[in-house]
Scaffold this motif. Structure first.
Motif, PDB file in Angstrom:
ATOM      1  N   GLY A  57      -1.381  26.593  11.806  1.00 22.64           N
ATOM      2  CA  GLY A  57      -1.309  27.302  10.531  1.00 22.64           C
ATOM      3  C   GLY A  57      -0.243  28.393  10.595  1.00 22.64           C
ATOM      4  N   MET A  58       0.851  28.207  11.194  1.00 26.40           N
ATOM      5  CA  MET A  58       1.921  29.015  11.354  1.00 26.40           C
ATOM      6  C   MET A  58       3.289  28.197  10.763  1.00 26.40           C
ATOM      7  SD  MET A  58       1.033  30.684  14.982  1.00 26.40           S
ATOM      8  CE  MET A  58       1.792  29.582  16.097  1.00 26.40           C
ATOM      9  N   PRO A  59       3.152  27.846   9.348  1.00 26.62           N
ATOM     10  CA  PRO A  59       4.463  27.451   8.967  1.00 26.62           C
ATOM     11  C   PRO A  59       5.694  28.419   8.948  1.00 26.62           C
ATOM     12  CG  PRO A  59       3.046  28.108   7.069  1.00 26.62           C
ATOM     13  CD  PRO A  59       2.170  28.388   8.441  1.00 26.62           C
ATOM     14  N   PHE A  60       5.561  29.794   9.026  1.00 26.51           N
ATOM     15  CA  PHE A  60       6.731  30.427   9.068  1.00 26.51           C
ATOM     16  C   PHE A  60       7.577  30.201  10.464  1.00 26.51           C
ATOM     17  CE2 PHE A  60       8.880  34.387  10.800  1.00 26.51           C
ATOM     18  CZ  PHE A  60       9.518  34.563   9.638  1.00 26.51           C
ATOM     19  N   ALA A  85      12.717  22.993   6.508  1.00 25.86           N
ATOM     20  CA  ALA A  85      12.607  24.466   6.599  1.00 25.86           C
ATOM     21  C   ALA A  85      12.155  24.837   5.262  1.00 25.86           C
ATOM     22  CB  ALA A  85      13.646  25.170   7.262  1.00 25.86           C
ATOM     23  N   GLN A  86      12.635  24.499   4.119  1.00 28.17           N
ATOM     24  CA  GLN A  86      12.246  25.031   2.866  1.00 28.17           C
ATOM     25  C   GLN A  86      10.792  24.671   2.488  1.00 28.17           C
ATOM     26  OE1 GLN A  86      15.382  23.286   0.812  1.00 28.17           O
ATOM     27  NE2 GLN A  86      16.593  25.077   0.316  1.00 28.17           N
ATOM     28  N   LEU A  87      10.151  23.531   2.996  1.00 29.13           N
ATOM     29  CA  LEU A  87       8.918  23.187   2.915  1.00 29.13           C
ATOM     30  C   LEU A  87       7.928  24.224   3.577  1.00 29.13           C
ATOM     31  CD1 LEU A  87       8.996  19.111   3.132  1.00 29.13           C
ATOM     32  CD2 LEU A  87       9.109  20.698   0.738  1.00 29.13           C
ATOM     33  N   ARG A 108      12.005  23.050  -4.241  1.00 25.24           N
ATOM     34  CA  ARG A 108      13.342  22.871  -3.619  1.00 25.24           C
ATOM     35  C   ARG A 108      13.689  22.007  -2.441  1.00 25.24           C
ATOM     36  NH1 ARG A 108      15.420  28.737  -2.783  1.00 25.24           N
ATOM     37  NH2 ARG A 108      15.276  29.001  -4.866  1.00 25.24           N
ATOM     38  N   GLY A 109      12.588  22.585  -1.661  1.00 21.81           N
ATOM     39  CA  GLY A 109      12.461  21.556  -0.255  1.00 21.81           C
ATOM     40  C   GLY A 109      12.436  19.951  -0.790  1.00 21.81           C
TER      41      GLY A 109
END
Length: 166
Positions: A57-60, A85-87, A108-109
């Motif tokens: 749960g840490m997409p950042f 990275a955009q996703l 965008r991703g």
């Protein structure tokens, strides 16, 4: 703290702790350990570490791993890593409740990845479909849990070849 935090190389870098979605916390608060910057990993190591972070749960933080790959890898692979990275940032914004930014970055991703061949065992077409479907749900006002929505980079989660749990 100084008026502006700096890293060991003198570059501006916030020393504030961050939560699992990358939001800054007050100085002194307990946060999630940050990803080191500038780590050169193999494509396999990159996808393994990014998947671990997505599943947690840490997409950042996964976005930071992809960013390292696009900056340290061959220029021909940069569009793939930048799209991934955009996703991850799109998922971050969606989980933070930023529907407009989340949907925009997911699309965008997806657009950046659309039509690209699978590479490094990454299911590009599957991720494009995942991102577009999630963007629609985000815009419809659905609450997004980053760990529950984390994609499988090499295929659907919980299926043979998919790295994440069901």
């Amino acid at each position: 703290m100084n008026a502006r935090d700096r890293d060991d190389a003198g570059r501006a870098r916030s020393a504030r702790p961050r939560d699992g979605l990358g939001r800054p916390l007050p100085y002194g608060a307990q946060g999630v350990e940050r990803q080191p910057e500038g780590v050169a990993r193999s494509p396999r190591e990159t996808t393994r570490e990014a998947q671990r972070l997505l599943d947690a749960g840490m997409p950042f933080h996964a976005h930071e791993v992809f960013e390292d790959a696009w900056k340290s890898g061959p220029p021909s692979a940069a569009p793939l890593w930048r799209g991934l990275a955009q996703l991850a940032v799109g998922l971050t914004h969606a989980a933070r409740g930023n529907a407009v930014g989340g949907a925009r970055l997911l699309r965008r991703g997806a657009d950046a990845l659309a039509g690209r061949e699978d590479a490094y065992g990454i299911d590009v077409a599957g991720l494009v479909g995942w991102a577009r479907e999630l963007a629609g749900r985000v815009e419809a006002g659905e609450h997004i849990d980053a760990a529950a929505e984390a994609p499988g980079l090499s295929g659907p989660r919980g299926t043979p070849g998919g790295p994440g749990p069901a």
